[in-house]
Write an enzyme that holds these catalytic residues in place. Structure first.
Site, mmCIF file in Angstrom:
data_model
loop_
_atom_site.group_PDB
_atom_site.id
_atom_site.type_symbol
_atom_site.label_atom_id
_atom_site.label_comp_id
_atom_site.label_asym_id
_atom_site.label_seq_id
_atom_site.Cartn_x
_atom_site.Cartn_y
_atom_site.Cartn_z
ATOM 1 N N SER A 106 0.851 -1.194 0.000
ATOM 2 C CA SER A 106 0.000 0.000 0.000
ATOM 3 C C SER A 106 0.884 1.240 0.000
ATOM 4 O O SER A 106 2.024 1.201 0.481
ATOM 5 C CB SER A 106 -0.875 0.014 1.253
ATOM 6 O OG SER A 106 -1.497 1.271 1.420
ATOM 7 N N TYR A 130 -1.505 -0.411 10.478
ATOM 8 C CA TYR A 130 -1.789 -0.781 9.087
ATOM 9 C C TYR A 130 -0.613 -0.414 8.180
ATOM 10 O O TYR A 130 -0.080 -1.256 7.449
ATOM 11 C CB TYR A 130 -3.079 -0.109 8.588
ATOM 12 C CG TYR A 130 -3.332 -0.429 7.134
ATOM 13 C CD1 TYR A 130 -3.634 -1.728 6.731
ATOM 14 C CD2 TYR A 130 -3.219 0.557 6.144
ATOM 15 C CE1 TYR A 130 -3.823 -2.033 5.394
ATOM 16 C CE2 TYR A 130 -3.417 0.259 4.808
ATOM 17 C CZ TYR A 130 -3.717 -1.043 4.433
ATOM 18 O OH TYR A 130 -3.895 -1.357 3.111
HETATM 19 P P1 NDP Z 1 -11.681 -5.892 0.514
HETATM 20 O O1 NDP Z 1 -12.120 -5.706 1.931
HETATM 21 O O2 NDP Z 1 -12.665 -5.639 -0.561
HETATM 22 O O3 NDP Z 1 -11.044 -7.346 0.325
HETATM 23 C C1 NDP Z 1 -10.209 -7.905 1.293
HETATM 24 C C2 NDP Z 1 -10.091 -9.395 1.067
HETATM 25 O O4 NDP Z 1 -9.197 -9.929 2.068
HETATM 26 C C3 NDP Z 1 -11.420 -10.111 1.213
HETATM 27 O O5 NDP Z 1 -11.554 -11.043 0.166
HETATM 28 C C4 NDP Z 1 -11.298 -10.837 2.545
HETATM 29 O O6 NDP Z 1 -11.977 -12.082 2.468
HETATM 30 C C5 NDP Z 1 -9.788 -11.091 2.612
HETATM 31 N N1 NDP Z 1 -9.330 -11.337 3.979
HETATM 32 C C6 NDP Z 1 -9.324 -10.486 5.035
HETATM 33 N N2 NDP Z 1 -8.866 -11.116 6.135
HETATM 34 C C7 NDP Z 1 -8.578 -12.394 5.758
HETATM 35 C C8 NDP Z 1 -8.082 -13.536 6.432
HETATM 36 N N3 NDP Z 1 -7.788 -13.508 7.743
HETATM 37 N N4 NDP Z 1 -7.901 -14.679 5.737
HETATM 38 C C9 NDP Z 1 -8.188 -14.727 4.424
HETATM 39 N N5 NDP Z 1 -8.676 -13.699 3.718
HETATM 40 C C10 NDP Z 1 -8.870 -12.533 4.389
HETATM 41 O O7 NDP Z 1 -10.422 -4.906 0.331
HETATM 42 P P2 NDP Z 1 -9.402 -4.685 -0.888
HETATM 43 O O8 NDP Z 1 -9.718 -5.532 -2.044
HETATM 44 O O9 NDP Z 1 -9.294 -3.225 -1.074
HETATM 45 O O10 NDP Z 1 -8.054 -5.182 -0.184
HETATM 46 C C11 NDP Z 1 -7.182 -6.136 -0.746
HETATM 47 C C12 NDP Z 1 -5.767 -5.779 -0.335
HETATM 48 O O11 NDP Z 1 -5.430 -4.507 -0.851
HETATM 49 C C13 NDP Z 1 -5.533 -5.679 1.169
HETATM 50 O O12 NDP Z 1 -4.290 -6.265 1.477
HETATM 51 C C14 NDP Z 1 -5.499 -4.173 1.419
HETATM 52 O O13 NDP Z 1 -4.740 -3.843 2.554
HETATM 53 C C15 NDP Z 1 -4.853 -3.690 0.148
HETATM 54 N N6 NDP Z 1 -5.038 -2.299 -0.229
HETATM 55 C C16 NDP Z 1 -6.286 -1.755 -0.385
HETATM 56 C C17 NDP Z 1 -6.418 -0.435 -0.791
HETATM 57 C C18 NDP Z 1 -7.741 0.225 -0.952
HETATM 58 O O14 NDP Z 1 -7.794 1.474 -0.918
HETATM 59 N N7 NDP Z 1 -8.822 -0.506 -1.151
HETATM 60 C C19 NDP Z 1 -5.248 0.394 -1.098
HETATM 61 C C20 NDP Z 1 -3.990 -0.282 -0.888
HETATM 62 C C21 NDP Z 1 -3.901 -1.568 -0.491
HETATM 63 P P3 NDP Z 1 -12.817 -12.776 3.647
HETATM 64 O O15 NDP Z 1 -13.364 -11.669 4.510
HETATM 65 O O16 NDP Z 1 -13.854 -13.567 2.933
HETATM 66 O O17 NDP Z 1 -11.807 -13.640 4.336
HETATM 67 C C1 8X3 Z 2 -4.959 1.796 1.744
HETATM 68 C C2 8X3 Z 2 -4.384 3.039 1.176
HETATM 69 O O1 8X3 Z 2 -4.497 5.563 1.310
HETATM 70 O O2 8X3 Z 2 -6.599 4.393 1.362
HETATM 71 O O3 8X3 Z 2 -3.994 0.799 1.720
HETATM 72 O O4 8X3 Z 2 -5.139 4.300 3.285
HETATM 73 S S1 8X3 Z 2 -5.194 4.384 1.816
#
Ligand code: NDP
Ligand code: 8X3
Length: 252
Positions: free
Chosen positions: A139, A152
């Site tokens: 991120s 985070y």
């Molecule tokens: P979502 O919440 O839409 O998706 C997150 C996914 O992670 C879900 O499928 C969830 O599945 C899974 N997950 C969470 N905890 C667990 C666990 N303990 N075991 C297995 N699966 C898990 O968020 P995003 O798609 O945005 O996030 C995906 C990645 O991108 C993350 O690592 C996030 O930190 C990162 N990210 C997101 C950004 C954003 O602005 N959206 C920006 C930068 C990075 P389930 O609950 O079914 O287990």
């Molecule tokens: C999440 C990025 O900028 O939305 O990983 O916190 S931000």
């Protein structure tokens, strides 16, 4: 033989979009996540494009990760690309107001979970043909500090450095490793971060143009399908409408 990709956190957001992107391109797809109903529905939908295997998996559980990899059907081995995407942020409050449990959950998922999956998938990647890859979803929060990021952002800084360090150890194996670091993207991320506050989530994305899950899935696919001699170490991608801000100053 088709290439196989394993995606963690495929029940939503980036992971789900990536599952579609790779499946539509003819890859065999292993989708994982905790929510079984979503996995089953997605597996059914992806089945239209090609082979799909789903495993209900909490990445924090090392024993379950080991079992999931050990019991992969032959047709889904070896894994050619691993997308370590499962992750979450909790509590956009100041550090002094956050429950310790929330910090532990982020470390257990974003750090320990990612390490668990990497450990058990590496032997598979070592057996794969040229061009194997690990894409770790970091991120911008792993590079740039901001209020409310506390553990985070620190967990995503781990993802970045772990990715670089893996590159060093995997030199000579042909396995590429990338830290893919997105900025603001509209998924269920903020709903999870605010523990179900839909209004707060809507407000964050309102009046701007955030990245979409498909934007990030496209980056993942690009990285995984580059010629085998090219490794992108890190990609930091923001929407055009996001940038840095001035330093904060405490005044009398
Ligand atoms: P979502 O919440 O839409 O998706 C997150 C996914 O992670 C879900 O499928 C969830 O599945 C899974 N997950 C969470 N905890 C667990 C666990 N303990 N075991 C297995 N699966 C898990 O968020 P995003 O798609 O945005 O996030 C995906 C990645 O991108 C993350 O690592 C996030 O930190 C990162 N990210 C997101 C950004 C954003 O602005 N959206 C920006 C930068 C990075 P389930 O609950 O079914 O287990
Ligand atoms: C999440 C990025 O900028 O939305 O990983 O916190 S931000």
């Amino acid at each position: 033989m088709t290439n196989v990709v394993l995606i963690t956190g495929a029940t939503s957001g980036f992971g789900q979009a990536a599952a579609y992107r790779f499946a539509k391109a003819g890859w065999s797809v292993i989708i994982t996540g905790r929510r079984l109903e979503r996995l089953q529905k997605l597996a059914q939908e992806l089945g239209e494009f090609g082979p799909v295997h789903y495993v209900q998996l909490d990445v924090r559980d090392a024993t379950a990760v080991a079992k999931a990899i050990e019991s992969l059907p032959e047709a889904f081995q070896p894994i050619h690309s691993l997308i370590n995407n499962a992750g979450l942020a909790l509590s956009p409050l100041s550090a002094q107001d956050v429950a310790l449990e929330d910090w532990h959950t982020m470390i257990d998922t974003n750090v320990t979970g990612l390490v668990n999956v990497t450990h058990y998938v590496l032997p598979q990647l070592l057996k794969a043909d040229k061009g194997a890859s690990i894409i770790n979803v970091g991120s911008i929060a792993g590079q740039w500090p901001y209020p409310g990021s506390h553990v985070y952002g620190a967990s995503k800084a781990f993802v970045k450095q772990f990715s670089y360090n893996l590159r060093c150890d995997l030199l000579g194996t042909g396995i590429r490793v990338t830290d893919l670091a997105p900025g603001i993207a509209e998924t269920e991320f903020t709903l999870v971060r605010t523990k179900g506050d839909q209004a707060a989530s809507d407000k964050l994305y309102q009046g701007t143009t955030a990245l979409s899950a498909d934007d990030i899935a496209e980056q993942m696919f690009y990285i995984a399908t580059l010629p085998a001699h090219i490794c992108i170490n890190r990609v930091e991608v923001m929407p055009t409408r996001q940038a840095w801000s001035a330093f904060a100053i405490d005044r009398d």
